[in-house]
Design an enzyme around this catalytic site. Structure first.
Site, PDB file in Angstrom:
ATOM      1  N   CYS A  51     -35.752 -14.618  10.059  1.00 59.28           N
ATOM      2  CA  CYS A  51     -34.857 -15.455  10.855  1.00 59.28           C
ATOM      3  C   CYS A  51     -35.604 -16.079  12.037  1.00 59.28           C
ATOM      4  O   CYS A  51     -35.368 -17.231  12.392  1.00 59.28           O
ATOM      5  CB  CYS A  51     -33.664 -14.634  11.343  1.00 59.28           C
ATOM      6  SG  CYS A  51     -32.684 -13.988   9.967  1.00 59.28           S
ATOM      7  N   THR A  52     -36.511 -15.332  12.614  1.00 59.60           N
ATOM      8  CA  THR A  52     -37.330 -15.851  13.710  1.00 59.60           C
ATOM      9  C   THR A  52     -38.234 -16.972  13.203  1.00 59.60           C
ATOM     10  O   THR A  52     -38.324 -18.033  13.828  1.00 59.60           O
ATOM     11  CB  THR A  52     -38.157 -14.716  14.354  1.00 59.60           C
ATOM     12  OG1 THR A  52     -37.246 -13.725  14.864  1.00 59.60           O
ATOM     13  CG2 THR A  52     -39.018 -15.232  15.490  1.00 59.60           C
TER      14      THR A  52
END
Length: 150
Positions: free
Chosen positions: A46-47
């Site tokens: 997600c980062t």
């Protein structure tokens, strides 16, 4: 899982972002909107995805796109995620999963032999009329902006 398809009208969602501001579909009337769903703030995939969109934000903006990230994380967790990586777009804290369910991205997942319910990583490109123009099912977290722009 009943995921929105190309040609579907985007749901008229309303949710709070990381700062407690109300964000709704009508805020983006007449604009192209990228709504990207991710499983959990501050996790590696997600980062990578959100940072790739941040790094290409100006190009996306020049092409007329507005961006919103959505997960079921709390506003505090979303705020920490946004501040740590300096994201220029809002992150919706969809704890009650209203937006997640409206777009149809909550469902059964399999990981390491385990089956569970969770958010599927998907991106929807909504056109100026509020209609889903594209659905990106296989998000490349490190090259997501290029997928949107292709």
């Amino acid at each position: 899982m009943n995921t929105l398809q190309v040609g579907d009208k985007a749901p008229n969602f309303k949710a709070l972002d990381e700062a407690g501001n109300t964000v709704q579909l009508s805020d983006f009337a007449g604009k192209k909107l990228v709504v990207f769903f991710y499983p959990k703030a501050s996790t590696p995939g997600c980062t990578n995805e959100a940072c790739n969109l941040r790094d290409n934000y100006e190009v996306l903006k020049e092409k007329g796109y507005a961006l919103i990230g959505v997960s079921a994380d709390s506003a505090k967790r979303q705020s920490n995620f946004k501040n740590k990586y300096e994201f220029p777009f809002p992150l919706l804290a969809d704890e009650d999963k209203a937006v997640i369910n409206a777009f149809g991205v909550w469902g059964e997942k399999k990981f390491m032999g385990r089956t569970y319910d969770g958010i599927h990583r998907k991106t929807f490109v909504v056109n100026e009329e509020g209609v889903v123009e594209r659905v990106i099912d296989k998000v490349k977290t490190k090259d997501h902006a290029a997928q949107i722009l292709e």
